[in-house]
Write a protein that holds these residues in place. Sequence first.
Motif: not given
Length: 639
Positions: A401-409, A429-438, A451-455
């Motif tokens: 659970w990533l809550d508030w201000m997830t940025q650059g993660a 969160n507003h991003g940018p954040f990356i969720v990959d290979n999970n 918003q602002g996520g990359a899956y």
Amino acid sequence: MMADKRSGMEQRICFLLLAGICLSAAAYAEEYHVAKNGNDANPGTAEKPFFTIGRAVEHAYSGDTVTVHEGTYRERIDPIRGGDSDANRILYRAAPGEKAEIKGSERISGWEKVKDGVWKVTVPNDLFDSYNPFRDSIYGDWFIDKGRIHHTGELFLNGKALYEKESIEKVYDPLSAANVRHSDASVYTWYCESDAENTRIWANFHGFDPNKELTEISSRKTCIYPERPGIDHITIRGFHISQAATQWAAPTAEQVGMVATHWNKGWIIENNVISDSKCAGITLGKDRSTGHNVWSADEGNINRDGNIHYIEVIFRVLRNGWNKENIGSHIVRNNRIFNCGQAAICGSMGAAFSIIENNHIHDIWQKRQFEGWEIAGIKFHAPVDVVIRNNRIHDAGRGLWLDWMTQGARVTGNLLYDNHLGDLFMEVNHGPFIVDNNILLSPLAVVNQSQGGAYIHNLIGGRILVRNDPRRFTPYFLPHSTDIAGLATIYGGDDRWYNNIFVGRGNTEEEKYGLTGYGDTRLPVQIEGNVYYHGALPSAHDTAMLSVPEHDPGLELREEDGGVYLHIDPERKFTHHRVEMITGRLLGKAKIPKAVFEDPRGTPYAADRDYSGNARSGRKKRAGPFSGLKKGETAVKVW
């Protein structure tokens, strides 16, 4: 030419001086030993060790090592000094090959039998010094007590925690809980009463005689925690740490887990077994000076909710020096963490710039006697530039659970399954954040209220919920910093979904398997190259996708040969489905912070490695987390 020679000579002299300083520091570094046959009057050598870890703490300076030998140490570790750099830290370690336990509990004897199975003990309150967890109840912002008191104290029988009850009648006649993983254990119950002098505990041990077994009660609020900030660059390695009476760790409170960094920088917590914390196992969190449960304490508030209180805390934290130079940059790796009532790892702002990797997290919120909005395997607020990779999280209520201000993660290469409340929750969160290979296999895989996520290249075997949030204004930062650039609500959209595999549960249109939730988002989306199986439904935005709704790839996890294997059966069309290499350039910028998608350390992003670390190259790149997946059942080792 002479100037060049002089410059080269000066560089060599500087190098030799620096090398001399380092060798001198290494020469003066000490190793202190602690053992159960030791004495605190000893010098702490291998031949004459200390008896307590606390005594070694008094002696340890930057560069020193404290080696703790086999045995159980019932004490609170309060480091008073840290290392002066990442290369010159203080190391606290269990002696290699030995089991050193640090417990927040005391052993209890003198039980008196009341009736069959039920026993009573009276404990003098001076056992607890200044903190009696059987007089202290769990409380805090976003905590839900379900209409009863929950003490921070706990009772253990042979290492297993019993279930506290709110009345003595439920000890005499216990009923098993239906909503827990181990319902047979829920009939082992206890109840307590406490006055100024004594604490009395009644417990139903069923067929066990507590005077012949190991019975313990938690007596300390933490096991390892520096009382003040400014204790940086400490390593905690190889211990078994358990049974502390930890308090609820709200993001607006001082967060004190069983192992806690306080408001510091550069800790390494590695290769430990951490279990049986009443609330949190590890906290990388906030201090008390910037507010402690401020929402609960603000009794006179008018139309002021927790959202506003947390924003006020954020600005106080910034004035208190929250930046990359001072706070965060921790490493938490290779730990096994289980049986924690709130979270395995949590942190509000103090986890920024950290790496969380290779941890096995399970059985979190295992008793389900209380609830709250901070319960997860990993729960972070403001994970700025945090890397969460290669962790295994299951049976944890909510996984991550990533809550508030997830940025650059970046969340990459994690295995999540059997999490009752869902695998991944990205909240406001507003991003940018990356969720990959999970690999996300719980029935509810993703709740995306951001918003602002990359899956990218994930395998998703559960539902996906997409939500906006027009009520809450949450901060975003300048890239790779904690400098606030502005605040915005969650409009919905501005996400990227590339090259994922979605697996439904058959005819499940109403269950939102796949990406139909992106039908009417306010901000534009980028969706391309995904694969949809067994009733998972594609987004209308998806281009170059593969949809085979009738095929069931038969996802199954099996523990075999000392590992965990994923069995999957892709069909023929999958092997011909080609996808593009995903790079930061293709992903563009997150619209609200106007920041690019890149590695948390600021280097360009490319999805050029798969879940197992194999290269993605050539023309035959495939969707999902495994670059070499072929037609027919395949068993892939995933842990």
